[in-house]
Design a protein around this motif. Structure first.
Motif, PDB file in Angstrom:
ATOM      1  N   ARG A 289      14.088  69.484 -25.146  1.00 39.30           N
ATOM      2  CA  ARG A 289      15.257  69.594 -24.265  1.00 39.30           C
ATOM      3  C   ARG A 289      15.422  71.023 -23.739  1.00 39.30           C
ATOM      4  NH1 ARG A 289      17.167  66.413 -28.372  1.00 39.30           N
ATOM      5  NH2 ARG A 289      18.380  68.062 -29.349  1.00 39.30           N
ATOM      6  N   PRO A 290      16.129  71.182 -22.597  1.00 42.33           N
ATOM      7  CA  PRO A 290      16.302  72.531 -22.063  1.00 42.33           C
ATOM      8  C   PRO A 290      17.122  73.418 -23.013  1.00 42.33           C
ATOM      9  CG  PRO A 290      17.510  70.919 -20.740  1.00 42.33           C
ATOM     10  CD  PRO A 290      16.746  70.152 -21.757  1.00 42.33           C
ATOM     11  N   PHE A 291      16.720  74.665 -23.101  1.00 43.93           N
ATOM     12  CA  PHE A 291      17.477  75.616 -23.913  1.00 43.93           C
ATOM     13  C   PHE A 291      18.906  75.718 -23.370  1.00 43.93           C
ATOM     14  CE2 PHE A 291      18.921  79.858 -25.017  1.00 43.93           C
ATOM     15  CZ  PHE A 291      18.531  79.978 -26.348  1.00 43.93           C
ATOM     16  N   ASN A 292      19.004  75.826 -22.040  1.00 46.79           N
ATOM     17  CA  ASN A 292      20.312  75.845 -21.386  1.00 46.79           C
ATOM     18  C   ASN A 292      20.723  74.395 -21.126  1.00 46.79           C
ATOM     19  OD1 ASN A 292      22.385  75.885 -19.565  1.00 46.79           O
ATOM     20  ND2 ASN A 292      21.513  77.511 -18.298  1.00 46.79           N
ATOM     21  N   GLU A 293      21.688  73.917 -21.929  1.00 43.08           N
ATOM     22  CA  GLU A 293      21.986  72.474 -21.930  1.00 43.08           C
ATOM     23  C   GLU A 293      22.511  71.967 -20.601  1.00 43.08           C
ATOM     24  OE1 GLU A 293      24.405  71.757 -25.323  1.00 43.08           O
ATOM     25  OE2 GLU A 293      22.733  72.196 -26.707  1.00 43.08           O
ATOM     26  N   ARG A 294      23.017  72.908 -19.789  1.00 36.36           N
ATOM     27  CA  ARG A 294      23.519  72.504 -18.477  1.00 36.36           C
ATOM     28  C   ARG A 294      22.420  71.787 -17.675  1.00 36.36           C
ATOM     29  NH1 ARG A 294      25.686  76.739 -14.617  1.00 36.36           N
ATOM     30  NH2 ARG A 294      25.898  78.076 -16.441  1.00 36.36           N
ATOM     31  N   PHE A 295      21.176  72.149 -17.941  1.00 34.08           N
ATOM     32  CA  PHE A 295      20.062  71.559 -17.179  1.00 34.08           C
ATOM     33  C   PHE A 295      19.783  70.099 -17.561  1.00 34.08           C
ATOM     34  CE2 PHE A 295      19.427  75.722 -15.577  1.00 34.08           C
ATOM     35  CZ  PHE A 295      18.664  75.584 -14.434  1.00 34.08           C
ATOM     36  N   ASN A 296      20.476  69.595 -18.606  1.00 28.78           N
ATOM     37  CA  ASN A 296      20.336  68.157 -18.906  1.00 28.78           C
ATOM     38  C   ASN A 296      20.794  67.318 -17.723  1.00 28.78           C
ATOM     39  OD1 ASN A 296      19.238  67.979 -21.518  1.00 28.78           O
ATOM     40  ND2 ASN A 296      21.174  68.715 -22.380  1.00 28.78           N
ATOM     41  N   ALA A 297      21.706  67.885 -16.928  1.00 27.89           N
ATOM     42  CA  ALA A 297      22.264  67.111 -15.801  1.00 27.89           C
ATOM     43  C   ALA A 297      21.578  67.444 -14.482  1.00 27.89           C
ATOM     44  CB  ALA A 297      23.761  67.406 -15.702  1.00 27.89           C
ATOM     45  N   PHE A 298      20.491  68.187 -14.522  1.00 29.45           N
ATOM     46  CA  PHE A 298      19.849  68.594 -13.261  1.00 29.45           C
ATOM     47  C   PHE A 298      19.259  67.371 -12.543  1.00 29.45           C
ATOM     48  CE2 PHE A 298      16.750  70.375 -10.394  1.00 29.45           C
ATOM     49  CZ  PHE A 298      17.387  71.521  -9.934  1.00 29.45           C
ATOM     50  N   PRO A 299      19.501  67.256 -11.221  1.00 30.02           N
ATOM     51  CA  PRO A 299      19.003  66.049 -10.513  1.00 30.02           C
ATOM     52  C   PRO A 299      17.532  66.146 -10.124  1.00 30.02           C
ATOM     53  CG  PRO A 299      20.284  67.413  -9.000  1.00 30.02           C
ATOM     54  CD  PRO A 299      20.308  68.123 -10.341  1.00 30.02           C
ATOM     55  N   TRP A 300      16.651  66.111 -11.115  1.00 27.92           N
ATOM     56  CA  TRP A 300      15.213  66.124 -10.813  1.00 27.92           C
ATOM     57  C   TRP A 300      14.859  64.899  -9.982  1.00 27.92           C
ATOM     58  CZ3 TRP A 300      13.518  70.703 -12.010  1.00 27.92           C
ATOM     59  CH2 TRP A 300      13.985  71.364 -13.139  1.00 27.92           C
ATOM     60  N   GLN A 301      13.855  65.039  -9.114  1.00 27.13           N
ATOM     61  CA  GLN A 301      13.522  63.881  -8.260  1.00 27.13           C
ATOM     62  C   GLN A 301      12.207  63.202  -8.639  1.00 27.13           C
ATOM     63  OE1 GLN A 301      14.054  65.005  -4.176  1.00 27.13           O
ATOM     64  NE2 GLN A 301      16.209  65.456  -4.522  1.00 27.13           N
ATOM     65  N   ASP A 302      11.315  63.930  -9.292  1.00 23.12           N
ATOM     66  CA  ASP A 302      10.092  63.337  -9.838  1.00 23.12           C
ATOM     67  C   ASP A 302       9.346  62.418  -8.874  1.00 23.12           C
ATOM     68  OD1 ASP A 302      10.693  64.752 -12.072  1.00 23.12           O
ATOM     69  OD2 ASP A 302      11.447  63.051 -13.230  1.00 23.12           O
ATOM     70  N   ASN A 303       9.014  62.951  -7.725  1.00 23.40           N
ATOM     71  CA  ASN A 303       8.264  62.170  -6.726  1.00 23.40           C
ATOM     72  C   ASN A 303       6.779  62.156  -7.131  1.00 23.40           C
ATOM     73  OD1 ASN A 303       6.583  61.695  -4.483  1.00 23.40           O
ATOM     74  ND2 ASN A 303       8.236  62.217  -3.060  1.00 23.40           N
ATOM     75  N   SER A 304       6.259  60.957  -7.450  1.00 24.59           N
ATOM     76  CA  SER A 304       4.908  60.890  -8.022  1.00 24.59           C
ATOM     77  C   SER A 304       3.831  61.339  -7.030  1.00 24.59           C
ATOM     78  CB  SER A 304       4.607  59.499  -8.552  1.00 24.59           C
ATOM     79  OG  SER A 304       4.718  58.586  -7.502  1.00 24.59           O
ATOM     80  N   VAL A 305       4.076  61.150  -5.734  1.00 23.93           N
ATOM     81  CA  VAL A 305       3.074  61.575  -4.742  1.00 23.93           C
ATOM     82  C   VAL A 305       2.963  63.111  -4.767  1.00 23.93           C
ATOM     83  CG1 VAL A 305       2.523  61.630  -2.279  1.00 23.93           C
ATOM     84  CG2 VAL A 305       3.504  59.561  -3.304  1.00 23.93           C
ATOM     85  N   LEU A 306       4.107  63.792  -4.830  1.00 25.31           N
ATOM     86  CA  LEU A 306       4.081  65.257  -4.873  1.00 25.31           C
ATOM     87  C   LEU A 306       3.437  65.753  -6.187  1.00 25.31           C
ATOM     88  CD1 LEU A 306       7.621  66.247  -3.448  1.00 25.31           C
ATOM     89  CD2 LEU A 306       5.463  65.920  -2.231  1.00 25.31           C
ATOM     90  N   ILE A 307       3.783  65.102  -7.280  1.00 22.20           N
ATOM     91  CA  ILE A 307       3.243  65.529  -8.584  1.00 22.20           C
ATOM     92  C   ILE A 307       1.717  65.380  -8.594  1.00 22.20           C
ATOM     93  CG2 ILE A 307       3.214  65.079 -11.077  1.00 22.20           C
ATOM     94  CD1 ILE A 307       6.136  64.169 -10.831  1.00 22.20           C
ATOM     95  N   GLU A 308       1.245  64.268  -8.024  1.00 16.21           N
ATOM     96  CA  GLU A 308      -0.197  64.020  -8.008  1.00 16.21           C
ATOM     97  C   GLU A 308      -0.922  65.062  -7.136  1.00 16.21           C
ATOM     98  OE1 GLU A 308      -3.059  62.086  -9.901  1.00 16.21           O
ATOM     99  OE2 GLU A 308      -0.897  61.939 -10.280  1.00 16.21           O
ATOM    100  N   ALA A 309      -0.326  65.366  -5.977  1.00 24.28           N
ATOM    101  CA  ALA A 309      -0.935  66.362  -5.083  1.00 24.28           C
ATOM    102  C   ALA A 309      -0.987  67.726  -5.789  1.00 24.28           C
ATOM    103  CB  ALA A 309      -0.133  66.466  -3.790  1.00 24.28           C
ATOM    104  N   TRP A 310       0.047  68.020  -6.530  1.00 30.55           N
ATOM    105  CA  TRP A 310       0.101  69.282  -7.291  1.00 30.55           C
ATOM    106  C   TRP A 310      -1.015  69.316  -8.343  1.00 30.55           C
ATOM    107  CZ3 TRP A 310       1.302  70.039 -12.571  1.00 30.55           C
ATOM    108  CH2 TRP A 310       1.593  71.346 -12.951  1.00 30.55           C
ATOM    109  N   LYS A 311      -1.152  68.220  -9.090  1.00 24.85           N
ATOM    110  CA  LYS A 311      -2.188  68.190 -10.142  1.00 24.85           C
ATOM    111  C   LYS A 311      -3.581  68.386  -9.551  1.00 24.85           C
ATOM    112  CE  LYS A 311      -0.017  64.990 -13.416  1.00 24.85           C
ATOM    113  NZ  LYS A 311      -0.061  63.617 -13.930  1.00 24.85           N
TER     114      LYS A 311
END
Ligand SMILES: Cc1cc2nc3c(=O)[nH]c(=O)nc-3n(C[C@H](O)[C@H](O)[C@H](O)COP(=O)(O)OP(=O)(O)OC[C@H]3O[C@@H](n4cnc5c(N)ncnc54)[C@H](O)[C@@H]3O)c2cc1C
Length: 469
Positions: A289-311
């Motif tokens: 989990r994030p050290f700064n707990e506020r980031f538990n609520a961060f609106p990550w978008q996790d777009n698989s196409v972008l993640i794959e292009a990055w990898k």
């Protein structure tokens, strides 16, 4: 006296406290147990490191015993079989490593087998360092200042001399463990760059001291220059001790072979390694989990196409793609570029840092729970003493600054090798003629940017507002 040395993350003979102690007491049986859950690149490294260690031990008349199974069961079985007097090991500081060490202690004590653990992995024991309020440090600078004021690492221990003994124990065959890739064999780039094992670690260290240490402070940020030590995988597998780095560096400073600003900067990076283990000991939840707990609520978008292009190194941002391809081919990526690609994934692509952390875990030869976790959280803005989330690296400016003439980019993204320097970090700004002379057709030979820098930056800042309020 018969002593089992349970090898963990300490695959070396020199300056190995538990092994040295064992050899001074009696007949040593070194045992390594198959570790579950490593990444593919780490398993490749482990194979070669174990092969090297087995050879070194054999030269000294001691066989390395390899076994598979739950470590407390395996060690207790061997202890029973040989009627061992004691079991020793060097401590591991990850949450699962600590739990396993404690379980081992408990089970062996219950069986009436003496046992002792040592610090072979850190300059300073994490449980001995606290701030003035008696609380764990959360910020690196005061942590390291405090460490420097109390640090007094003991003298280095020579490679032990072992007594020959006649205990014969079954061992798994290293080849049967199947740690190396076969179909396909993707490890050719790794083989070219690395020499896993203690000798490789010592060679790398001496080469660094002789040729690069004096360029460290000013040169460590430029990925095309060989100005860093490349010791990280050797440190992860314990093929060289941080105490040796500490003593040797200070000795070089004392005789003016390395000037103090370079030497101390290098040691402060070893300090970051200490700090990330320290954080994991005192705040074990940061593995998940994030050290700064506020980031538990961060609106990550996790777009698989972008993640794959990055990898795959196909984001259309040359410095990012160069880093991701260096990683794929060599199992390593320069620290400056790690920061750029991590910032790109978490901020430009708004993907959770865990996606990046997992990919690094599988592909890095230096994959390390503490450094990987702390560094990803640091870049993502949610870690201890983190770079603030709103500080978003501009991959074009970072490339222009740290790879001005494009040497690094051209090595790893060869389709851009004929592009003029002016466009090497932003090929999409080159006119048609320039691109055609350089044999680049965007969208065919090299991708258009998968996100627009300004829009992505604004989207990241807007997402940050959600948790800021
Ligand atoms: C997103 C991200 C993920 C990372 N994941 C890992 C990882 O899994 N394993 C790993 O060992 N390092 C990791 N690092 C830290 C750093 O990038 C590598 O330790 C460094 O690039 C290794 O190269 P070197 O040995 O030439 O370093 P040098 O500059 O020669 O430094 C010497 C040693 O100091 C330690 N060190 C250097 N920088 C750091 C740092 N920022 N944090 C902690 N220790 C450091 C390493 O043990 C390194 O071998 C990560 C950094 C980032 C930004």
């Amino acid at each position: 006296m018969k002593i089992i040395h349970w090898l963990r993350e300490d695959l070396r003979l020199f300056d190995n406290p538990a092994l040295h102690y064992a050899a001074s007491q009696g007949d040593v049986v070194p045992v390594f147990i198959y570790p579950e859950g490593l990444g593919s690149a780490s398993y490749w490294w482990l194979h070669h490191s174990l092969r090297h260690l087995a050879d070194s031990l054999r030269e000294k008349g001691v066989p390395l015993i390899l076994r598979t199974g739950e470590p407390t069961v395996v060690i207790r079985e061997i202890a029973k079989d040989i009627d061992a007097d004691a079991v020793v090991w060097n401590r591991v500081y990850s949450p699962s490593g600590i739990t396993l060490g404690e379980a081992m202690k408990c089970e062996l004590s219950r069986d009436g087998v003496a046992n002792q653990s040592f610090n072979g992995q850190l300059l300073i024991e994490p449980t001995k360092i606290f701030n003035k309020q008696g609380k764990p440090f959360k910020v690196f600078t005061p942590f390291w200042r405090h460490c420097l004021s109390v640090l007094n690492p003991s003298e280095l221990l020579p490679k032990p001399d072992f007594k020959k003994h006649s205990m014969h124990l079954e061992s798994d065959s290293l080849d049967d463990w199947g740690l190396r890739p076969t179909k396909p064999d993707w490890a050719s780039g790794l083989k070219r760059l690395w020499q896993p094992g203690e000798r490789g670690a010592q060679d790398r260290w001496h080469r660094f001291i002789e040729t690069s240490a004096n360029k460290y402070l000013g040169g460590r940020d430029f990925p095309s220059k060989p100005n860093t030590s490349l010791l990280s995988p050797h440190l992860v597998f314990g093929e060289i001790s941080p105490r040796q780095l500490w003593h040797d560096t200070n000795e070089c400073i004392a005789i003016q072979a390395v000037d103090s600003s370079n030497g101390n900067k290098f040691l402060s990076e070893i300090g970051w390694r200490e700090f990330s283990r320290y954080l994991l000991v005192h705040f074990p939840s940061i593995e998940e989990r994030p050290f700064n707990e506020r980031f538990n609520a961060f609106p990550w978008q996790d777009n698989s196409v972008l993640i794959e292009a990055w990898k795959r190194g196909k984001t259309g941002y040359p410095i990012v793609d160069a880093g991701m391809r260096e990683l794929w081919h060599t199992g390593y990526m320069h620290n400056r570029v790690r920061m750029i690609v991590a910032s790109f994934l978490t901020k430009h692509c708004l993907s959770h840092w865990k996606h990046g952390m997992d990919w690094f875990w599988d592909t890095l030869v230096d994959a390390d729970i503490a450094n990987n976790t702390a560094s990803w959280q640091w870049v993502a803005g949610c870690g201890a003493d983190a770079s603030p989330y709103f500080r978003i690296f501009n991959p074009i400016l970072q490339g222009d600054k740290f790879d001005k003439d494009g040497t690094y980019i051209k090595q790893w993204v060869p389709e851009l090798k004929d592009l003029p320097k002016k466009y090497i970090n932003k090929p999409w700004e080159a006119d048609e003629l320039t691109l055609s002379v350089a044999n680049v057709k965007l969208g065919k030979h090299y991708p258009f940017p998968i996100v627009d820098h300004t829009q992505a930056r604004n989207a990241a800042l807007a997402a940050y507002q959600v948790i800021k309020q």
